[in-house]
Design a protein around this motif. Structure first.
Motif, PDB file in Angstrom:
ATOM      1  N   ARG A  38      -3.102   2.584  -6.645  1.00 22.15           N
ATOM      2  CA  ARG A  38      -1.913   1.748  -6.858  1.00 22.15           C
ATOM      3  C   ARG A  38      -1.901   0.708  -5.726  1.00 22.15           C
ATOM      4  NH1 ARG A  38       3.150   5.455  -8.417  1.00 22.15           N
ATOM      5  NH2 ARG A  38       4.177   3.457  -8.059  1.00 22.15           N
ATOM      6  N   SER A  39      -1.098   0.936  -4.674  1.00 24.25           N
ATOM      7  CA  SER A  39      -0.996  -0.101  -3.634  1.00 24.25           C
ATOM      8  C   SER A  39      -1.821   0.166  -2.385  1.00 24.25           C
ATOM      9  CB  SER A  39       0.475  -0.290  -3.238  1.00 24.25           C
ATOM     10  OG  SER A  39       1.149  -0.965  -4.263  1.00 24.25           O
ATOM     11  N   ARG A  56      -6.633  -0.141 -11.202  1.00 21.69           N
ATOM     12  CA  ARG A  56      -5.365  -0.322 -10.506  1.00 21.69           C
ATOM     13  C   ARG A  56      -4.239   0.034 -11.489  1.00 21.69           C
ATOM     14  NH1 ARG A  56      -0.355  -0.805  -8.529  1.00 21.69           N
ATOM     15  NH2 ARG A  56      -0.098  -2.411  -6.947  1.00 21.69           N
ATOM     16  N   ALA A  59      -0.026  -3.926 -11.607  1.00 19.97           N
ATOM     17  CA  ALA A  59      -0.362  -5.314 -11.931  1.00 19.97           C
ATOM     18  C   ALA A  59      -1.201  -5.989 -10.846  1.00 19.97           C
ATOM     19  CB  ALA A  59       0.931  -6.102 -12.154  1.00 19.97           C
ATOM     20  N   GLY A  60      -0.675  -6.023  -9.615  1.00 19.42           N
ATOM     21  CA  GLY A  60      -1.313  -6.808  -8.556  1.00 19.42           C
ATOM     22  C   GLY A  60      -2.592  -6.160  -8.054  1.00 19.42           C
ATOM     23  N   ASN A  83       4.264  -2.359 -16.188  1.00 16.84           N
ATOM     24  CA  ASN A  83       5.451  -2.073 -15.363  1.00 16.84           C
ATOM     25  C   ASN A  83       6.446  -3.243 -15.365  1.00 16.84           C
ATOM     26  OD1 ASN A  83       4.284  -3.915 -13.561  1.00 16.84           O
ATOM     27  ND2 ASN A  83       3.415  -2.320 -12.254  1.00 16.84           N
ATOM     28  N   HIS A 271       9.701  -1.565  -1.869  1.00 16.78           N
ATOM     29  CA  HIS A 271       8.666  -1.781  -2.904  1.00 16.78           C
ATOM     30  C   HIS A 271       8.887  -0.856  -4.105  1.00 16.78           C
ATOM     31  CE1 HIS A 271       4.104  -2.348  -3.967  1.00 16.78           C
ATOM     32  NE2 HIS A 271       4.909  -3.007  -4.774  1.00 16.78           N
ATOM     33  N   SER A 275       8.547   1.462  -9.519  1.00 22.45           N
ATOM     34  CA  SER A 275       8.761   2.888  -9.291  1.00 22.45           C
ATOM     35  C   SER A 275       9.811   3.469 -10.230  1.00 22.45           C
ATOM     36  CB  SER A 275       9.135   3.130  -7.820  1.00 22.45           C
ATOM     37  OG  SER A 275       8.020   2.858  -7.007  1.00 22.45           O
TER      38      SER A 275
HETATM   39  O1  LIG Z   1       1.552  -4.846  -8.498  1.00 22.92           O
HETATM   40  C1  LIG Z   1       2.185  -3.872  -8.883  1.00 22.92           C
HETATM   41  O2  LIG Z   1       1.998  -3.314  -9.984  1.00 22.92           O
HETATM   42  C2  LIG Z   1       3.306  -3.377  -8.038  1.00 22.92           C
HETATM   43  O3  LIG Z   1       3.338  -3.914  -6.776  1.00 22.92           O
HETATM   44  C3  LIG Z   1       3.511  -1.902  -8.071  1.00 22.92           C
HETATM   45  O4  LIG Z   1       2.912  -1.246  -7.002  1.00 22.92           O
HETATM   46  P1  LIG Z   1       2.929   0.363  -6.980  1.00 22.92           P
HETATM   47  O5  LIG Z   1       2.066   0.810  -8.128  1.00 22.92           O
HETATM   48  O6  LIG Z   1       2.360   0.730  -5.663  1.00 22.92           O
HETATM   49  O7  LIG Z   1       4.334   0.806  -7.156  1.00 22.92           O
END
Ligand SMILES: O=C(O)[C@H](O)COP(=O)(O)O
Ligand SMILES: NC(=O)c1ccc[n+]([C@@H]2O[C@H](COP(=O)([O-])OP(=O)(O)OC[C@H]3O[C@@H](n4cnc5c(N)ncnc54)[C@H](O)[C@@H]3O)[C@@H](O)[C@H]2O)c1
Length: 388
Positions: A38-39, A56, A59-60, A83, A271, A275
Motif C-alpha cells: 500500500r503506502s 499497489r 491508487a498512488g 478507493n 492519511h 481507510s
Molecule cells: O494512493 C492511495 O491509494 C492512497 O494514498 C491510499 O493509501 P493506503 O492504501 O496506504 O491507505
C-alpha cells in the motif's frame, strides 16, 4: 508455488483469493515473486531480483520506483478507482469540517467542565463556532480522475458551483462527470474562481508544488485548500506564507506536517482517505486478481508502466517478454525461436512509451537454452516462461 511478500496490511478478502496450493504469503520472504504493497516506501530498500511484479493495493504509485521497475521489465499494478468513493466521502467531510468549524467545536465540547450549567455554557459559547454553508460556494477541482469526478459530482449535489481542470481527462471520466461542472480553461482561472480548492492528481515531477506561490497570488482571500492527494502537491513554503497572511483560510489535509500540528486553521487527518473496510477490500480484490492473471498467465491489466496485454491461453507453454520499444525486436525474437525449432502458436505484442511486452504461446516446451538466447538479445528487459 509463487511467493508473495506483503509490505503493508492487505485486506484478508483479497489475500484469500490466493489459493494456498499455488501461493505462499508473508511479510518476510526470501526471493519473493511479487510484492503486495500500500503506502510503504519502496524507494528506501533494494527490490529483490526475483520480483516479477509489484501490486499497489490503492491508487498512488509514487512510493514505488516505477522507472527502475520498467528498466527491469517488471510491471507495477494499481487499483484505479477502487478507493475513490472512500476518498470522496472524506473530502466532503473535510469541506464540512472547515465550513462549520467542527474540529474547534468538538474540542470546545470535549473540554467542558461537566459540573454546573452545561446548557448555559453551550448556548453562551456557540457563537464562537458560527460557520458558513457549502451551498452556493464554488469548488475548484484539480484532476478529474476517479476521485476528482466523484468529488465534483458530490459537491454539485450539495448545491455548490463546481469548476474543474484536467488536461488529460479520459472519455470515461467525461461520461461520469456531471454536465453542470464547468471546465476551467486554465489553472489560473480555476484558482481565481474558487472558494474551496481540492487537488486530486498523482504526485510526479509535473504536479509537485502544483499549489505554489504563484497560486497564492491568484486565489480568493480566505480560500479553503484541501489536499487529499499527496503532501508534495502543496508547496510547503507557499502553504505557510498563505496561512500567515490569511490568503489561505483553512488547510484540510490527509498529510499532517510537524510544524502545523498546533495551528487551528489546519485540519489534518492521518492519511485516512482510503481507510475504509470497503475501499481496502476493493483495492485488494482488484490487485490480487490482476497479480494472479500476470503470474499465472502473463496477462497485464491496470499496470502503470506496462501496456494492457491479454491473450487467451492455447494450453501450451507461454513466453512473456518485456523489451525496449525499438525496431526489429520481434524479428530477432522470432529468429531465435526459429533457430531453436520452436513454433509460435499465437502471439500478442503491445507497447507503451519506451516499453513493449509480448505474449508468445508456443507448440513445444521451451528449453533453458532458448530462454538464455532470448535474454541475450540486446533490449530484452525480462523473459519468463509459464506452463512449460
Ligand atoms: O494512493 C492511495 O491509494 C492512497 O494514498 C491510499 O493509501 P493506503 O492504501 O496506504 O491507505
Ligand atoms: N488520501 C488518500 O488516502 C488517497 C487515496 C487515493 C488516492 N490518493 C491520491 O490521489 C491521487 C488521484 O487518485 P485517483 O484515483 O483520482 O487517480 P486517477 O489516475 O484516476 O486521476 C488522476 C487525474 O489527475 C489528472 N492529472 C494528472 N496531472 C494533472 C495535472 N498536472 N493537472 C490536472 N490534472 C492532472 C489525470 O489526468 C487524471 O485524470 C492518487 O494518485 C493518489 O496520490 C490519495
Amino acid at each position: 508455488m509463487f511467493k508473495i511478500q506483503t509490505l503493508n496490511n492487505i485486506s484478508r478478502n483479497g489475500l484469500d483469493r490466493l489459493p494456498a496450493n499455488l501461493y505462499s504469503v508473508a511479510n518476510e520472504v526470501a526471493a519473493p515473486d511479487a510484492v503486495l504493497v500500500r503506502s510503504a516506501d519502496m524507494h528506501k530498500a533494494p527490490i529483490a531480483a526475483s520480483v516479477k511484479a509489484i501490486a499497489r493495493a490503492g491508487a498512488g504509485t509514487n512510493n514505488i520506483p516505477v522507472a527502475e521497475m520498467s528498466a527491469r521489465g517488471v510491471p507495477v499494478f494499481n487499483a484505479p478507482g477502487a478507493n475513490a468513493n472512500a476518498v470522496k466521502e472524506l473530502v466532503v467531510a473535510g469541506m464540512l469540517l472547515a465550513a462549520r468549524n467542527i474540529a474547534d467545536a468538538l474540542g470546545f465540547v470535549r473540554g467542558l467542565d461537566a459540573s454546573g450549567d452545561l446548557h448555559h455554557k453551550v448556548e453562551a459559547e456557540k457563537k464562537r463556532f458560527v460557520g458558513t454553508e457549502l451551498a452556493g460556494k464554488t469548488l475548484g477541482v484539480v484532476g478529474l480522475g476517479a476521485i476528482g469526478v466523484k468529488v465534483a459530482n458530490a459537491a454539485y449535489a450539495l448545491g455548490m458551483r463546481v469548476i474543474g481542470f484536467d488536461p488529460h481527462m479520459t472519455v470515461d471520466g467525461a461520461w461520469q462527470l456531471s454536465a453542470e461542472v464547468a471546465k476551467a480553461g486554465s489553472l489560473a482561472e480555476l484558482f481565481a474562481a474558487s472558494d474551496y480548492l481540492t487537488f486530486h492528481v498523482p504526485l510526479n515531477d509535473k504536479t509537485r508544488g502544483a499549489f505554489g506561490t504563484q497560486a497564492l497570488e491568484l486565489v480568493r482571500p480566505g480560500v479553503v485548500l484541501l489536499n487529499f492527494a499527496r503532501e508534495g502537491i502543496v508547496d510547503a513554503a507557499a502553504l505557510r506564507k498563505g496561512l500567515a497572511d490569511g490568503r489561505i483560510g483553512r488547510y484540510v489535509s490527509d498529510f499532517p506536517e510537524a510544524d502545523l500540528l498546533g495551528d487551528a486553521r489546519v485540519i489534518s487527518l492521518p492519511h485516512l482517505g482510503a481507510s475504509t473496510g470497503e475501499a481496502e477490500e476493493n483495492c485488494a480484490l482488484m490487485v490480487v486478481d490482476q497479480l494472479r492473471d500476470f503470474l499465472e498467465h502473463g496477462n497485464v491489466r491496470n499496470s502503470v508502466n506496462f501496456p494492457e496485454t491479454r491473450m487467451a491461453r492455447t494450453g501450451s507453454a507461454r513466453i512473456c517478454i518485456a523489451n525496449s520499444n525499438r525496431p526489429n525486436m520481434i524479428g530477432q525474437l522470432s529468429h531465435v525461436l526459429g533457430e531453436a525449432g520452436v513454433n509460435i502458436a499465437q502471439m500478442h505484442n503491445a507497447s507503451r512509451g519506451e516499453l513493449a511486452y509480448s505474449l508468445i504461446d508456443v507448440d513445444s516446451p521451451v528449453p533453458d537454452s532458448l530462454v538464455a538466447a532470448i535474454a541475450a538479445i540486446d533490449g530484452i528487459l525480462s523473459v519468463r516462461v509459464i506452463g512449460n
